[in-house]
Scaffold this active site. Sequence first.
Site, PDB file in Angstrom:
ATOM      1  N   GLY A   1       5.719 -60.427  77.809  1.00  0.00           N
ATOM      2  CA  GLY A   1       6.341 -61.586  77.946  1.00  0.00           C
ATOM      3  C   GLY A   1       6.210 -61.891  79.482  1.00  0.00           C
ATOM      4  O   GLY A   1       6.263 -61.161  80.252  1.00  0.00           O
ATOM      5  N   CYS A   2       6.363 -63.352  79.602  1.00  0.00           N
ATOM      6  CA  CYS A   2       6.400 -63.759  80.882  1.00  0.00           C
ATOM      7  C   CYS A   2       7.383 -63.238  81.902  1.00  0.00           C
ATOM      8  O   CYS A   2       7.436 -62.825  82.866  1.00  0.00           O
ATOM      9  CB  CYS A   2       6.107 -65.263  81.193  1.00  0.00           C
ATOM     10  SG  CYS A   2       7.304 -66.178  79.809  1.00  0.00           S
ATOM     11  N   TYR A   3       8.783 -63.503  81.270  1.00  0.00           N
ATOM     12  CA  TYR A   3      10.151 -63.210  82.030  1.00  0.00           C
ATOM     13  C   TYR A   3       9.883 -61.908  82.433  1.00  0.00           C
ATOM     14  O   TYR A   3       9.980 -61.404  83.301  1.00  0.00           O
ATOM     15  CB  TYR A   3      11.180 -63.484  81.280  1.00  0.00           C
ATOM     16  CG  TYR A   3      11.542 -64.968  81.247  1.00  0.00           C
ATOM     17  CD1 TYR A   3      11.730 -65.656  82.289  1.00  0.00           C
ATOM     18  CD2 TYR A   3      11.606 -65.470  79.949  1.00  0.00           C
ATOM     19  CE1 TYR A   3      12.066 -67.205  82.193  1.00  0.00           C
ATOM     20  CE2 TYR A   3      11.788 -67.134  79.917  1.00  0.00           C
ATOM     21  CZ  TYR A   3      12.281 -67.748  80.997  1.00  0.00           C
ATOM     22  OH  TYR A   3      12.440 -69.182  81.024  1.00  0.00           O
TER      23      TYR A   3
ATOM     24  N   THR B   1       7.481 -59.735  82.675  1.00  0.00           N
ATOM     25  CA  THR B   1       6.527 -59.341  83.627  1.00  0.00           C
ATOM     26  C   THR B   1       7.242 -59.586  85.089  1.00  0.00           C
ATOM     27  O   THR B   1       6.991 -58.832  86.138  1.00  0.00           O
ATOM     28  CB  THR B   1       5.260 -60.317  83.688  1.00  0.00           C
ATOM     29  OG1 THR B   1       4.582 -59.870  82.473  1.00  0.00           O
ATOM     30  CG2 THR B   1       4.333 -60.105  84.760  1.00  0.00           C
ATOM     31  N   THR B   2       7.787 -60.680  85.435  1.00  0.00           N
ATOM     32  CA  THR B   2       8.508 -61.081  86.591  1.00  0.00           C
ATOM     33  C   THR B   2       9.656 -59.989  86.822  1.00  0.00           C
ATOM     34  O   THR B   2       9.535 -59.440  88.225  1.00  0.00           O
ATOM     35  CB  THR B   2       8.967 -62.351  86.713  1.00  0.00           C
ATOM     36  OG1 THR B   2      10.107 -62.478  85.564  1.00  0.00           O
ATOM     37  CG2 THR B   2       8.014 -63.462  86.675  1.00  0.00           C
TER      38      THR B   2
END
Lengths: 350, 350, 350, 350
Positions: free
Chosen positions: C151-153, C155-156
């Site tokens: 997921g994008c979140y 990853t950060t």
Amino acid sequence: MTKIRAVICGASGYTGSELLRILKHVPEVEITAVTSEQSAGKEVTELFPHLYTYKGVRFVPLDKNALLDKGDIFFLALPHSASQEAVEFFHSRGKKVIDLSADYRLRNLQLYERWYKTNHRFSDTLKHAVYGLPELYREEIKDASLVANPGCYPTTAILALLPALRQGIINTEHIVIDSKSGVSGAGRKSEVAYSFCEIETGFKAYGVAAHRHTPEIEQELSCIAGSAVNVTFTPHLLPVARGMLSTVYAPLKHTIKSGGLGELHSIYGSAYKDEPFVDVLPMGKYPDIRNVRGTNLCQLGIAISENGTLIVISAIDNLVKGASGQAVQNMNIMFGLDETTGLDLLPVVP
Amino acid sequence: MTKIRAVICGASGYTGSELLRILKHVPEVEITAVTSEQSAGKEVTELFPHLYTYKGVRFVPLDKNALLDKGDIFFLALPHSASQEAVEFFHSRGKKVIDLSADYRLRNLQLYERWYKTNHRFSDTLKHAVYGLPELYREEIKDASLVANPGCYPTTAILALLPALRQGIINTEHIVIDSKSGVSGAGRKSEVAYSFCEIETGFKAYGVAAHRHTPEIEQELSCIAGSAVNVTFTPHLLPVARGMLSTVYAPLKHTIKSGGLGELHSIYGSAYKDEPFVDVLPMGKYPDIRNVRGTNLCQLGIAISENGTLIVISAIDNLVKGASGQAVQNMNIMFGLDETTGLDLLPVVP
Amino acid sequence: MTKIRAVICGASGYTGSELLRILKHVPEVEITAVTSEQSAGKEVTELFPHLYTYKGVRFVPLDKNALLDKGDIFFLALPHSASQEAVEFFHSRGKKVIDLSADYRLRNLQLYERWYKTNHRFSDTLKHAVYGLPELYREEIKDASLVANPGCYPTTAILALLPALRQGIINTEHIVIDSKSGVSGAGRKSEVAYSFCEIETGFKAYGVAAHRHTPEIEQELSCIAGSAVNVTFTPHLLPVARGMLSTVYAPLKHTIKSGGLGELHSIYGSAYKDEPFVDVLPMGKYPDIRNVRGTNLCQLGIAISENGTLIVISAIDNLVKGASGQAVQNMNIMFGLDETTGLDLLPVVP
Amino acid sequence: MTKIRAVICGASGYTGSELLRILKHVPEVEITAVTSEQSAGKEVTELFPHLYTYKGVRFVPLDKNALLDKGDIFFLALPHSASQEAVEFFHSRGKKVIDLSADYRLRNLQLYERWYKTNHRFSDTLKHAVYGLPELYREEIKDASLVANPGCYPTTAILALLPALRQGIINTEHIVIDSKSGVSGAGRKSEVAYSFCEIETGFKAYGVAAHRHTPEIEQELSCIAGSAVNVTFTPHLLPVARGMLSTVYAPLKHTIKSGGLGELHSIYGSAYKDEPFVDVLPMGKYPDIRNVRGTNLCQLGIAISENGTLIVISAIDNLVKGASGQAVQNMNIMFGLDETTGLDLLPVVP
């Protein structure tokens, strides 16, 4: 293979940074120097953190003698009038030059001096300048030593009207060019008027009946028409950083009226069928600046109003086809590269 | 003092929420019901959290019989064609009605049916409708029982051309209206095409040579001119929620040319000197939609191009002077209130 | 050379269109089919006019049997839960699969079922899934047949904390992840809530203390820490289409305090020195989502507050490193291509 | 009734223009002078065309002696440190002063001098200053001769934590304040960094672990808590002109955990039940900066994360409750007017 050595003068503005972005994707080119007076000594990535592949590259001052031997091609992205002398310097010493300023676009010196309110001191050099719109002057650009890269508004307006003027199907007396530009057209500026808080959620006209691109548009349209063409040109400021869209109006002669939209599409389609960067959209489709963002494309949509007026809508990225992309296209033509080299990237949408 | 009781039908869209926002500042009015089919039962603040002073107020379904006794004035913010019958119902029972849809704007039924692709079933009611542009029909509005509130584009176009047409100084054959609207003009919509990701950083034309506001513009301009006027009208979509700016072009007759800008300003200044909501900007100034955001103002800037074309730039807030603000202005006139009641708020800038 | 044949299932959303944009720049790959149920039969360019090089390519329905022989690699950009079965189908028939949904990210079935409110029917297939964050699992990805793209979140958040957790320098009890995402993270949606007019000039938190990426973040952080890690995670919605920035807070153990910023930089620098897509910014510099827009980069900025809290700011493009770019990075690893193939484009700024 | 005469010093910035916008709606006040050094002689409407009701009003230089007799209340919207002397001048001559700069906010001179890197020359005057947050110091403001109007970030942070600190339910060691501000917080600036092209589509942190509002936040939180409180504070820059949202995190003591959200809501609800400008949203609702745009409201949303951390989300308009609106609220209190005078306007949404 020996690389083409490119020098970019005035690289701290947006047309400069776009040249760096685009040339990164041209393997045949090596950038040997980037100049900036205000930012000399600074790293390119300090001003433009997004150009991270240029880490370690620093701006140098525009020392013409020192730069002379470093380049085969000189891109000049200097302010108007400041470009005059630099162009002459490199050009007269046998270098190829692409000038992104307006200094060598107007063939009529008086017109230049009236609109830019400064003398032109190099009328001999001016005679060598080719107006760098490949769709009009590709053959001349091939052999040119000096290319005057077109303005962004003129690029949209000329490409919108070229086929209709060539076919002689419009009345040239009442041409209206209603243009809308992203804010980057004003350059990388430290003025309150261009601050975020003054632009967000706004929209307005500016330079009404008085914008400097008017004579440039009229020069080229007159050339195509074979007689003097005057236009009504109104630029507007969009609350977006990039993109330009011109809606161009001209009364159709009686030969083509609203039933003739198919004929018009066929005229435009034929005119641009071999052009890599002009895209005539299908009937009923109109361009959106988003879809050409970051690319060298000009997209055209065509319609006829009920009272017989031709409407051509023309969209480009003002920093690419309207400036640095067109400059690279010109370089590709001048050096015999494939015309699309470095210019085949898809836009990032949404 | 007894308050004027107002019912808002179709209050779950943006024109509805704007009526609520504006009427909050009209102490003479009491809102007695707000309707919405889809949101019936929900609180107004669930859809519009910014309208926090309406806590506890709930949407009800549009039950015409139940609503009849609740209102002295009925604002109808229903979709086109859905409004026809509701207007007739309240109007024929003696209520004052302001219709924000297009259903009662076109006096020519055939034109309505051609452009809106539906029958008009209430031609008798239509005869009572007054076109609610106070600058044109203030006297008729005073006594009107039914006001057809103008479209947003027509408001900008008519106010831009009214003085010039009345003075007979423009050639009406080549009128071009190039308009740019914020996204809220499309309503409160759940369509991908109006999603944030499809609009941000974009700009495009739509409804080219085919927008439904064309006959409305032409009807009123023809009325003013005293002869049939056809226009070329191109709407565009700005990447902002609110605001509308039209750039209107018309060739000047020989009596006034570029030297005559002062004369033009004086014609426009005189025409609007008593209008509370039309502001003719000083020479060289042009409007920005930011400066009228949230207000009922129409700001006009005037220029003449070198080839003798009149350029009038006209800016409004499409949801206020282009819809709900003008509706309240009409209500003020109909009920003998000060015309500016509730409409004197300054825009929030930046 | 034989090309790698790629099938993209669920290509009518933004992660699908991004796969098409990026894979255009991977010469080793040929796209053989793109599926969409709702848009089957339509041209790709009808939904995504900016993907003009795909003229003529049409969406087909997701007919698994028909597609099976067309691909060497299947990118699944389907909704959560809809992906479960398609993954199993292609994977069990010997195809390589990269799943962009959340269906195979959580190793704990109960956790999946609690957060996604649906059963997981393929626990055997789940055992083959490798979590596709190359910075954590590069070796496993090389040999993986099924990659669960992060997921994008997560990853950060994971990239922000990985070096600190590995070094054991932070207290894991009070980790706060304050994230801000562009609207495209919600997908290509026809909901009023994501319409332009509801987002412009707004900013808000959503899914507070309840977002589905929480267990995914906690799973990987716990893995790295070697003990259970719980986090406080708050996502927010930025009024931009693209980009994600997480500001991550964790109390430092006494070994490193505010004087130790240099030590921290050196820990982070070492951890990522060979990573092509993680860029630790110099001391005092912090990332801006603009500078990674359209790229696969994750940029990190590091600070220590006066009270001894580590602050790591982590920025990506949610559709690229947060979805489709990372998927292509994973594909490159799985097929032995250079990991940066197709992923070396500079962002378009401004 | 005699009007209160107000002088606005430093009116050419955004806090100045907001004072003008708001005071237009306060019938009890008459503005007698507006000063600006750079714009002296210009009309207010030249800088702020949206303030059209101020046509004819011109900026004058800040000539303290000449202004002294013109005002009963002096609003000082001058830059930090420039305000010191002007405050002392008017205050020592018996005038009521509301200072929008930071010069009189910090009661500890050493702290002021360390963070603002300048001496404070008026420690005696400083002793008279009341910190102008009505929710904390309403009684003191009533009798104050000098009000130090709070910073925008401190306003969001203090209002978010006040009830929890008073009740002693949070651990004050790990407070994190993650704030996001619109660009107008930087003032009306002519810097490239704040130009539209550098902000659009961007988002970033700035002043990380080093912002000047940190000591101001800590001073007031410590006061409330009765012991020294240190915070981790990270401001970010939103790509919008207006609005501020802070997400505030603090570990809850064991007395209240995730089951206790109801208890928390009741604590916050009670704390603010009589406050006209603090709105505690219902459970599950969180604020959006759009909904407070242009208003003096602070909206709060409350949650508890699974690991027992209190999350309070606090939204204001940085130019209104974060500056000029709060200043007018303070004026209303000082002069015994209804506290909401001029501050009851609904936001313009969308």
